[in-house]
Design a protein around this motif. Sequence first.
Motif, PDB file in Angstrom:
ATOM      1  N   LEU A 158       0.839  -1.204   0.000  1.00  0.00           N
ATOM      2  CA  LEU A 158       0.000   0.000   0.000  1.00  0.00           C
ATOM      3  C   LEU A 158       0.875   1.254   0.000  1.00  0.00           C
ATOM      4  N   LEU A 159       0.565   2.156  -0.910  1.00  0.00           N
ATOM      5  CA  LEU A 159       1.321   3.401  -1.033  1.00  0.00           C
ATOM      6  C   LEU A 159       0.632   4.490  -0.214  1.00  0.00           C
ATOM      7  N   ILE A 160       1.412   5.227   0.594  1.00  0.00           N
ATOM      8  CA  ILE A 160       0.837   6.330   1.374  1.00  0.00           C
ATOM      9  C   ILE A 160       0.784   7.578   0.498  1.00  0.00           C
ATOM     10  N   GLN A 161      -0.437   8.072   0.255  1.00  0.00           N
ATOM     11  CA  GLN A 161      -0.587   9.287  -0.560  1.00  0.00           C
ATOM     12  C   GLN A 161      -0.409  10.532   0.279  1.00  0.00           C
ATOM     13  N   ARG A 162      -0.978  10.516   1.502  1.00  0.00           N
ATOM     14  CA  ARG A 162      -0.762  11.634   2.407  1.00  0.00           C
ATOM     15  C   ARG A 162      -1.028  11.176   3.829  1.00  0.00           C
ATOM     16  N   VAL A 163      -0.456  11.904   4.777  1.00  0.00           N
ATOM     17  CA  VAL A 163      -0.687  11.582   6.180  1.00  0.00           C
ATOM     18  C   VAL A 163      -1.330  12.777   6.866  1.00  0.00           C
ATOM     19  N   ALA A 164      -2.175  12.479   7.839  1.00  0.00           N
ATOM     20  CA  ALA A 164      -2.800  13.547   8.620  1.00  0.00           C
ATOM     21  C   ALA A 164      -1.805  14.043   9.652  1.00  0.00           C
ATOM     22  N   GLU A 165      -1.699  15.374   9.784  1.00  0.00           N
ATOM     23  CA  GLU A 165      -0.777  15.951  10.758  1.00  0.00           C
ATOM     24  C   GLU A 165      -1.160  15.471  12.155  1.00  0.00           C
ATOM     25  N   ALA A 166      -0.142  14.975  12.902  1.00  0.00           N
ATOM     26  CA  ALA A 166      -0.326  14.469  14.273  1.00  0.00           C
ATOM     27  C   ALA A 166      -1.221  13.235  14.327  1.00  0.00           C
ATOM     28  N   GLY A 167      -1.515  12.641  13.169  1.00  0.00           N
ATOM     29  CA  GLY A 167      -2.281  11.399  13.152  1.00  0.00           C
ATOM     30  C   GLY A 167      -1.397  10.206  13.507  1.00  0.00           C
ATOM     31  N   ALA A 168      -2.004   9.020  13.556  1.00  0.00           N
ATOM     32  CA  ALA A 168      -1.274   7.819  13.988  1.00  0.00           C
ATOM     33  C   ALA A 168      -0.063   7.552  13.084  1.00  0.00           C
ATOM     34  N   ALA A 169      -0.279   7.566  11.773  1.00  0.00           N
ATOM     35  CA  ALA A 169       0.812   7.226  10.852  1.00  0.00           C
ATOM     36  C   ALA A 169       1.978   8.196  11.001  1.00  0.00           C
ATOM     37  N   GLN A 170       1.687   9.511  11.003  1.00  0.00           N
ATOM     38  CA  GLN A 170       2.763  10.497  11.091  1.00  0.00           C
ATOM     39  C   GLN A 170       3.459  10.431  12.456  1.00  0.00           C
ATOM     40  N   SER A 171       2.674  10.269  13.525  1.00  0.00           N
ATOM     41  CA  SER A 171       3.276  10.208  14.867  1.00  0.00           C
ATOM     42  C   SER A 171       4.198   8.999  14.994  1.00  0.00           C
ATOM     43  N   GLY A 172       3.896   7.936  14.270  1.00  0.00           N
ATOM     44  CA  GLY A 172       4.741   6.745  14.335  1.00  0.00           C
ATOM     45  C   GLY A 172       5.913   6.785  13.365  1.00  0.00           C
ATOM     46  N   GLY A 173       6.009   7.848  12.541  1.00  0.00           N
ATOM     47  CA  GLY A 173       7.177   8.002  11.687  1.00  0.00           C
ATOM     48  C   GLY A 173       6.930   7.828  10.204  1.00  0.00           C
ATOM     49  N   LEU A 174       5.725   7.412   9.808  1.00  0.00           N
ATOM     50  CA  LEU A 174       5.443   7.234   8.380  1.00  0.00           C
ATOM     51  C   LEU A 174       5.239   8.574   7.690  1.00  0.00           C
ATOM     52  N   SER A 175       5.492   8.596   6.381  1.00  0.00           N
ATOM     53  CA  SER A 175       5.219   9.824   5.644  1.00  0.00           C
ATOM     54  C   SER A 175       4.728   9.511   4.238  1.00  0.00           C
ATOM     55  N   ALA A 176       4.201  10.534   3.583  1.00  0.00           N
ATOM     56  CA  ALA A 176       3.687  10.368   2.224  1.00  0.00           C
ATOM     57  C   ALA A 176       4.798   9.822   1.328  1.00  0.00           C
ATOM     58  N   GLY A 177       4.442   8.899   0.459  1.00  0.00           N
ATOM     59  CA  GLY A 177       5.415   8.302  -0.447  1.00  0.00           C
ATOM     60  C   GLY A 177       5.941   6.965   0.041  1.00  0.00           C
ATOM     61  N   ASP A 178       5.786   6.682   1.341  1.00  0.00           N
ATOM     62  CA  ASP A 178       6.246   5.387   1.858  1.00  0.00           C
ATOM     63  C   ASP A 178       5.406   4.258   1.258  1.00  0.00           C
ATOM     64  N   GLN A 179       6.073   3.144   0.994  1.00  0.00           N
ATOM     65  CA  GLN A 179       5.430   1.964   0.413  1.00  0.00           C
ATOM     66  C   GLN A 179       5.335   0.905   1.523  1.00  0.00           C
ATOM     67  N   ILE A 180       4.135   0.696   2.038  1.00  0.00           N
ATOM     68  CA  ILE A 180       3.984  -0.252   3.150  1.00  0.00           C
ATOM     69  C   ILE A 180       3.895  -1.667   2.585  1.00  0.00           C
ATOM     70  N   ILE A 181       4.808  -2.526   3.004  1.00  0.00           N
ATOM     71  CA  ILE A 181       4.780  -3.901   2.474  1.00  0.00           C
ATOM     72  C   ILE A 181       4.150  -4.877   3.469  1.00  0.00           C
ATOM     73  N   ALA A 182       4.068  -4.518   4.762  1.00  0.00           N
ATOM     74  CA  ALA A 182       3.448  -5.449   5.710  1.00  0.00           C
ATOM     75  C   ALA A 182       2.926  -4.736   6.952  1.00  0.00           C
TER      76      ALA A 182
END
Length: 594
Positions: free
Chosen positions: A503-527
């Motif tokens: 799954l490709l991250i298109q955008r992250v919500a500011e201070a949301g779970a993904a961003q707070s955990g270190g993910l950012s737009a453009g990351d390719q989640i494989i698992a």
Amino acid sequence: MIRYQITSRNPGSHYFDVSISIDRPDPAGQQLRLPNWIPGSYMIRDFARNLLDLRARDQAGDLAIEQIDKSNWRVAACSGELSVEYKVYAKDLSVRAAHLDHSHGYYNGSSVFVEILGQGDKPCEVLIEKPDAACCVDWQLATSLKRKQAEAYGFGLYEAFDYDDLIDHPVEMSAFTRITFQACGVPHDIILTGRFECDQARLAADLKTICEHHIRFFGEPAPMDYYQFQVMVVGEGYGGLEHRASTSLIASRASLPKPRQTGVDDDYLNFLGLCSHEYFHTWNVKRIKPEVYRPYALQHEVYTDLLWAFEGITSYYDDLGLRRSGLIKAESYLELLAQTMTRVQRGLGRSRQSAAESSFNAWTKFYKQDENAANAIVSYYAKGCLIAACIDLKMRELTDGQKSLDDVMRRLWQDYREQGKGLEPNGIQQLVSEITGIDLGSFLDELIYGTSELPLPELLASVGIEVVQRVAKNAQDKGGKDIEGELPGVDFGAMLKDGEAGLLIQRVAEAGAAQSGGLSAGDQIIAFDGLRLNLGQFENKILRANTGDVWQVHAFRRDELYQFDIVLQVAAETTFVLKIKDQHQQARKAWLGD
Ligand SMILES: [Zn+2]
């Protein structure tokens, strides 16, 4: 007299060939310039980048040309008539520029015609010649430019009052389909280019309904004596640009009414809303316009706080017009309004940028959105539409239904017609207070210049409509409807789409779970927790999760693998549904029509 001439010696090359003859050029050295932006689309587009082979000559021969900047040239001193010629590369299939190939030609004057500096207020002629190529034999010509010596829908000689008029009538040339109807006695054409199947009689009947509604809203007679909808039909596409007596649209095949279709499906509703929007602009922005746009300075950005009024109020009346004219039911209209509320609510940008700031920064922010846009900005279309709803409902509430935003719009139209007035930055606020007889200054200032939540729940209650908030079911949930089945309790805080390896991250919500955990737009989640998931499987996993759960996520950033621990957050109620109640039926009918 300035005589423009345009054709193409080879449509397959995508070049328009333009020549201009100027009877009385500036003898000291005529300056030429091409716009850098097109009215209605607030971004510097540098149309001159497509201009090639610029030449000039007078009776004595070729003249030197000095380039002053990216879109300005000065021809050497000359005597007698000046001739200028150049090519324009036309391969932008949008409503903003020019496009030419073997199947059709389309241009906005702002992309192809240089202005003869110092003579922009003079009348001009344009000879539009059919390209001499086998592919163009069946081509006709569609434009709202005034014919001077040309048959209806034919190539030939057209004329304009001045340069501003010349560039405000886009031209389509192809073997198009033409559908005709009258609205309040004014002839209208729908020009469709491309391959499609559609119920043409239905389309004409529905557009007639919309056009007559808007003409009667502002009051007859209509401000134009002819109008043209130019539609480029494509597989996937959506867009429109308003002009004084026409609009250029790009629409998908699927959005046209199907033969035997009875109701209005979502795709067709979208198309009708677009037509309604551009048509409303015939009054609001093509005639009633910000004072700073009179005249348009097309060499550089022109800043205004008012796009929320010109795009937002137009966005408010486009769908409302569909309802009030009877094309859609009140429930459908409220679904659209709830979707607009949802779009605004889902971005943190709404608490950071006001509608006025969004308008002012259209050039560099709204028109140049990146993956952080939802966190950083609010749309002056969507927020402007909701502000219009707030003003309309507030005026109705305070005047017991005697006055409304409709009166403000009619008054703006009257002021334009009688005095040619442009809109000043505080013009709407002044009119609202004047028409209601109540000082609404601070209420309006907060809507326009503030970032607090809009008072729509209270205002909608005054017309018997309840605002219900819930969490989003998934990425496809636009709001406006009740959802069957369970809703997620947690939010991952990212917009995802299926990619090749996960799954490709298109955008992250500011201070949301993904961003707070270190993910950012453009990351390719494989698992996720050691499992590869597609979007459907991800949504299923979300439904089973609880707030505070920690997911171990593996993702590639560039070509490097990283592991992140994502702590799921409680899902926010950012999705709206509007429900009609039994109360205030009369006020609701006055607002939405019977
Ligand atoms: Zn618009």
